[in-house]
Design a protein around this motif. Structure first.
Motif, PDB file in Angstrom:
ATOM      1  N   ASN A  67      73.386   0.230  45.427  1.00 36.76           N
ATOM      2  CA  ASN A  67      74.107   1.065  46.382  1.00 36.76           C
ATOM      3  C   ASN A  67      75.000   2.087  45.694  1.00 36.76           C
ATOM      4  OD1 ASN A  67      72.921  -0.187  48.533  1.00 36.76           O
ATOM      5  ND2 ASN A  67      74.540  -1.709  48.759  1.00 36.76           N
ATOM      6  N   SER A  74      63.205  -2.922  45.152  1.00 37.10           N
ATOM      7  CA  SER A  74      63.481  -1.938  46.201  1.00 37.10           C
ATOM      8  C   SER A  74      63.693  -0.535  45.629  1.00 37.10           C
ATOM      9  CB  SER A  74      64.686  -2.377  47.030  1.00 37.10           C
ATOM     10  OG  SER A  74      65.802  -2.584  46.210  1.00 37.10           O
ATOM     11  N   PHE A 130      61.155   2.650  46.306  1.00 35.77           N
ATOM     12  CA  PHE A 130      61.638   3.817  47.030  1.00 35.77           C
ATOM     13  C   PHE A 130      61.294   5.109  46.287  1.00 35.77           C
ATOM     14  CE2 PHE A 130      65.001   6.999  47.573  1.00 35.77           C
ATOM     15  CZ  PHE A 130      64.760   7.314  48.901  1.00 35.77           C
ATOM     16  N   ILE A 138      65.297   0.350  53.099  1.00 32.33           N
ATOM     17  CA  ILE A 138      65.322   1.394  52.073  1.00 32.33           C
ATOM     18  C   ILE A 138      64.234   2.449  52.315  1.00 32.33           C
ATOM     19  CG2 ILE A 138      63.778   0.434  50.302  1.00 32.33           C
ATOM     20  CD1 ILE A 138      66.347   0.995  48.420  1.00 32.33           C
TER      21      ILE A 138
END
Lengths: 293, 275
Positions: free
Chosen positions: A250, B126, B130, B219
């Protein structure tokens, strides 16, 4: 024996192509990124094993690892005996055992991010059924600031979510045992416990180790449920391995996140390898027993 | 046999009472959170067009259909899950047949790959997924999610279908080939009908695992194509209408519960990991 024919790979090609695209290529990308400093994707800078060094030398990593292991241990200690016990009771039950199985399967189809929302609703002291009951009994349940309460909530919630999987697998293992085994045991005058110890548990070995594997991996890498309950708190008491990784992703720290992903993937690989070794040993043992019999 | 079969925890009445008590506790434990969800979903948790806060009403369910993003999300979820089930079945059926009938170079290694991918947590992949999917314009489309969910669903489908195919005798194939069937025609005319329950069970597990997954689904849907799970996430804000959240949650449960009903007699069969 199955005939040997390498043309079988032609039948495997579609599955292999999809898995290469969604699995192998991303893995190679992660491996590559884990040696780079990627301030932006187009501007890589080689840093060697710096990120790996950071991870293995940080006390935070070992603390998270310890918490993840503890969580998995608790989850397995609660869910495996409970699941096997329920499956044993189900095997002796009439046609409505299907109803119990169906009921236990319902939490499995709840989207993962909904599970913490449902449970937070349940323990809400003003509107939740359990929250109101606890408040009426004078029990203060404070999952936000009391680490023990956060842990309790996570283990109970995870058990609610996954108990059905253990029961379904254990029940599948039990229903695969031929009736002749029970008859032989009855003739020998075996006690209930002996039947469990020498017939049921060994015969369920395959599916039980599978349940163990799936439950271990999923609890070891628990992410969305733990994040939604308390975001790793209070004061990091429920910060598991995957929450550390989520934080780095993040924050767009591609390099360190990739190195961490690699470390976690190596764990997965080790566990998978150990599982296969275990299953091979189990199969050899069964074959030997069949030869002996 | 005149000897009474022993049951766990005692025989006869004691055993029955114990069993009923255990099942009652289990049912209570499973149903309690679901009951809470249902209860909140029929409670107006915010004031809506004259329905006062705290009263029972179906206003939340009505509001789902008045919200464009929510109805769209139901469609999006259904689309990628069905696409994923179709992809998995089409790719896994020949693979399962190959594993069931032949040995070949690297078969054990491929099994190991399947096992590893099944247990790899999505959060580990992930980020690169992506980036990769962005280059192929697979972000914000149901196709992208349907593809990436194959990572854990193709292994399961192969395992389940293989155990069902292996239950058929080899003569089953050979007779068909002697009758002049080609491999694709044999698949369509003989194999698929013969393992229909297995296909059902495999479809069930693919459906469920794709439906509940949220890390990849989040995502890969940054700006559009959001599934139910993300649409629910978006409902959280300064003043969350928790009743609406719960109504959507009830909705998100319905297809799964329907699937459980369809496979109820086979739910405990065929799920065996091969190594």
């Amino acid at each position: 024996m199955k005939p040997h024919d390498n043309r079988a790979w032609l039948l495997l090609a579609p599955a292999a192509a999809i898995l290469a695209f969604v699995g192998i290529v991303p893995l190679m990308t992660v491996f590559n990124y884990s040696f780079l400093d990627l301030f932006s994707i187009n501007d890589p800078f080689w840093v060697g094993t710096e990120w790996y060094g950071d991870i293995v030398s940080s006390p935070r990593f070992y603390a998270s690892l310890g918490r993840s292991l503890l969580f998995s241990a608790l989850v397995l200690l609660v869910q495996m005996p409970l699941g096997v016990g329920i499956a044993l009771l189900l095997a002796k039950t009439g046609p409505w055992r299907i109803a119990v199985l169906m009921l236990l399967a319902v939490p499995l189809v709840v989207p993962w991010n909904m599970i913490p929302i449902i449970w937070l609703g349940l323990i809400n002291p003003h509107t939740g059924l359990v929250g109101q009951a606890l408040a009426a009994l004078g029990i203060g349940f404070d999952y936000k600031f009391n680490p023990l309460h956060t842990w309790t909530l996570l283990v109970v919630m995870d058990t609610w979510h996954w108990l059905g999987l253990v029961v379904v697998l254990a029940y599948a293992g039990l229903s695969g045992i031929p009736h002749a085994y029970y008859q032989a045991a009855a003739i020998d005058g075996a006690s209930r416990l002996q039947v469990l110890r020498y017939i049921q548990l060994p015969k369920m070995g395959g599916v039980l180790s599978m349940a163990l594997l799936l439950r271990f991996m999923d609890s070891f890498m628990i992410y969305i449920e733990a994040f939604r309950i308390n975001a790793g708190g209070p004061q990091g008491a429920t910060t598991f391995l995957s929450l550390d990784l989520g934080e780095e992703i993040n924050a767009y720290n591609y390099g360190p996140a990739a190195a961490r992903s690699m470390v976690y993937f190596l764990t997965v690989l080790t566990v998978a390898w150990a599982f296969r070794t275990l299953m091979d040993a189990h199969r050899r043992q069964e074959q030997q027993q069949e030869v002996a019999a | 046999m005149t000897r009474p079969r022993s049951s766990p925890g005692g025989t006869g009445m004691t055993g029955l009472v114990l069993r009923l008590a255990v099942f009652a506790v289990v049912a209570f434990f499973i149903l309690l959170p679901l009951a809470q969800t249902l209860l909140l979903s029929v409670t107006a948790t915010l004031e809506h067009d004259g329905v006062a806060e705290g009263t029972y009403s179906l206003v939340n369910y009505r509001n789902i259909f008045h919200s464009g993003p929510l109805t769209a999300s139901i469609f999006n979820s259904a689309l990628y899950v069905l696409l994923n089930v179709a992809l998995c079945l089409v790719a896994a059926l020949p693979a399962a047949y190959a594993f069931s009938r032949f040995s070949f170079a690297g078969d054990r290694h491929f099994y190991f790959l399947l096992l590893t991918f099944r247990i790899t947590p999505p959060v580990v992949l992930s980020l690169p997924v992506f980036i990769l999917f962005a280059q192929f314009e697979l972000v914000n489309t149901p196709v992208g999610i349907a593809l990436v969910h194959c990572l854990f669903n193709i292994p399961i489908t192969i395992w389940i279908l293989e155990s069902f195919i292996s239950a058929l005798p080899r003569e089953f194939d050979e007779t068909a080939f002697l009758d002049g069937y080609s491999l694709p025609r044999f698949f369509l005319k003989h194999l698929i009908p013969a393992i229909a329950p297995g296909i059902g069970v495999a479809a069930f597990f693919c459906f469920v695992f794709s439906w509940v997954e949220v890390v990849f689904a989040r995502i890969l849907t940054l700006t559009a194509g959001k599934p139910i799970t993300m649409a629910i996430n978006a409902l959280f804000g300064f003043q969350t209408d928790i009743g609406l959240v719960m109504a959507m949650t009830v909705f998100s449960l319905l297809p799964g519960v329907a699937m459980i009903w369809f496979v109820r007699n086979h739910i405990a069969s065929g799920f065996v990991i091969r190594t």
